[in-house]
Each structure stands twice: as structure tokens, then as C-alpha cells.
Design a protein around this motif. Sequence first.
Motif, short mmCIF file in Angstrom:
data_model
loop_
_atom_site.label_atom_id
_atom_site.label_comp_id
_atom_site.label_asym_id
_atom_site.label_seq_id
_atom_site.Cartn_x
_atom_site.Cartn_y
_atom_site.Cartn_z
N ASN A 1 41.71 56.96 104.87
CA ASN A 1 42.42 55.97 105.68
C ASN A 1 43.57 55.33 104.91
O ASN A 1 44.12 54.32 105.32
CB ASN A 1 41.45 54.89 106.19
CG ASN A 1 40.90 54.04 105.06
OD1 ASN A 1 40.97 54.42 103.89
ND2 ASN A 1 40.33 52.89 105.40
N GLY B 1 44.50 52.72 110.58
CA GLY B 1 43.45 52.10 111.37
C GLY B 1 42.23 52.98 111.51
O GLY B 1 41.14 52.50 111.82
N SER B 2 42.40 54.28 111.31
CA SER B 2 41.28 55.22 111.36
C SER B 2 41.54 56.33 110.34
O SER B 2 42.66 56.50 109.85
CB SER B 2 41.12 55.82 112.76
OG SER B 2 42.30 56.49 113.16
N GLU B 3 40.51 57.10 110.02
CA GLU B 3 40.66 58.14 109.01
C GLU B 3 41.47 59.32 109.53
O GLU B 3 41.43 59.64 110.71
CB GLU B 3 39.30 58.60 108.52
CG GLU B 3 38.55 57.54 107.71
CD GLU B 3 37.30 58.08 107.04
OE1 GLU B 3 36.74 59.07 107.55
OE2 GLU B 3 36.88 57.52 106.01
N LYS B 4 42.20 59.93 108.62
CA LYS B 4 43.06 61.06 108.95
C LYS B 4 42.83 62.14 107.89
O LYS B 4 42.60 61.83 106.72
CB LYS B 4 44.53 60.60 108.93
CG LYS B 4 45.57 61.67 109.20
CD LYS B 4 46.96 61.04 109.15
CE LYS B 4 48.06 62.08 109.31
NZ LYS B 4 48.07 62.67 110.68
N GLU C 1 38.96 63.36 104.64
CA GLU C 1 39.29 62.30 105.60
C GLU C 1 39.52 61.00 104.83
O GLU C 1 38.64 60.53 104.11
CB GLU C 1 38.17 62.14 106.62
CG GLU C 1 38.07 63.30 107.60
CD GLU C 1 37.11 62.99 108.75
OE1 GLU C 1 36.38 61.98 108.66
OE2 GLU C 1 37.11 63.76 109.73
#
Length: 234
Positions: A152, A216-219, A150
Motif C-alpha cells: 500500500n 487507500g488499498s493494496e496494489k 501486494e
Amino acid sequence: MKVVRFTLEGSMNSFRIPQTSVYQLTYLAPTKTQIVGMLSSIMGKDETDYYDLLRKLNVGIIPKTIDSLFTDYWTFRKLKSSKRAKGGRAVLRREKLYKTIYIIYVAAEDTLISEIVNSLKIPKRIPSLGLDDELVLIKNVKEIKMEKEEKNVVHSIFRFEEGMVFIPKISAILGMQIFPPRIVTTNLEFDNNVIPRKPINFVQIVEFAGMYCELGSEKILYVDQEENCNVDML
């Protein structure tokens, strides 16, 4: 996961956005369907094998360098002449990219990876992207291992999801051309049971060059430890 990483360098290439006709716009990088098309060709495979490879391969693309983007004018012969196209000819404008470098990641089963590596090193056909005369050089072929994590920060072209927030960051060296992020639509598969074939599985992607993006958020991304790159595999 086993992955083949290699570099593609082109002199002049164009990756047509399908929704454009008279003035043909280009993606900033080859799409998954075009990369798999090139692989099918250099592996000596036919059209049936191409559709099979589309389902079996995952592809990640990092545009490293695009020197410039320009418009080329083509004349082509029409089936029927008109007042605007004397002699059955018409003019087509087509965006083209000059001096491009892409890092490509291809993930597949072990046996298929070996075949791809051999074909990248010793192609059975001349490697081209876009049109047949838009040749590319294949360099730096290497098998690597990539793990999912994960993150960002993403360095490759990535899938856009509704509500996603991303902030572009410059990674280019001084004097290098920058292409800011833009959201475009592409397809990942074809229905080849109809004539002509029909594109399916459309997705929106974020493409750019000379940059990377903070999310803006973890991927969940695949991490290339050697190159310190986080890659979205389509």
C-alpha cells in the motif's frame, strides 16, 4: 523477475505533454515511450525495433530529484508567415526541468536484458531524452531481481485507477524541491501502421518528485529490496 536498474541524470530536459502546443508543458519524468526511445537509440536499433521494444519492455520510473522547473522561449521558422509572425518566425514557450535524477527499472526477457545492460554501459549512440541536445548521464547500471507483492506504499510513478485513494508523504532531504502528486494522461504504445503514427493505449498516471504515496488499498507492485522501493511497472 530479472530487471535492469540504472540512474539517469540530466542538466536540462523537457518531456512534452502531447496535448500542449504553443505553450508546451512537461511531464515531471520521462514517459515509458521516451525511455524505450532512448534505449533503442543507445542499442543502435531503428524505428521498427523501437515499436517492438515497446511491446516487450516494462518500465518503472522513480523521480528522485528535480532542482527546478522553468520556461524557455524558442523561436522557430514557420512555413507561412502571418501578421503575428513577421518574417515567417514565431515564439514557442516550453517548460523545462533543471538538474534531474531518475531511477529507472526495465524488465524484459533474459536475452534482451543482457543486450540492454551492455548498451547502458557502452552506448552505441549518445544518450538523450526529450530533444537530441537534452543529454543524460547513465549511472549505477545493475541487474537485480524483483518479486511481485501486494503493497500500500508506492515510490514510483504509478497507474491511476478510478476511485483510487492516495496520500502523499515527503521523502526529500532538507532543502530539496518538492513536486506534489498530479494526475496526467500518457500513452504506452503507438499504431505505426498509419502515417503519421497514432498514439494508443492511453492511461492516467500519478507523477511526483521528492515524495512517495500511501494507497487507500493494496496494489500489486514490484519490490526492490536493496533500495527498499515499491515500483509500478508500465
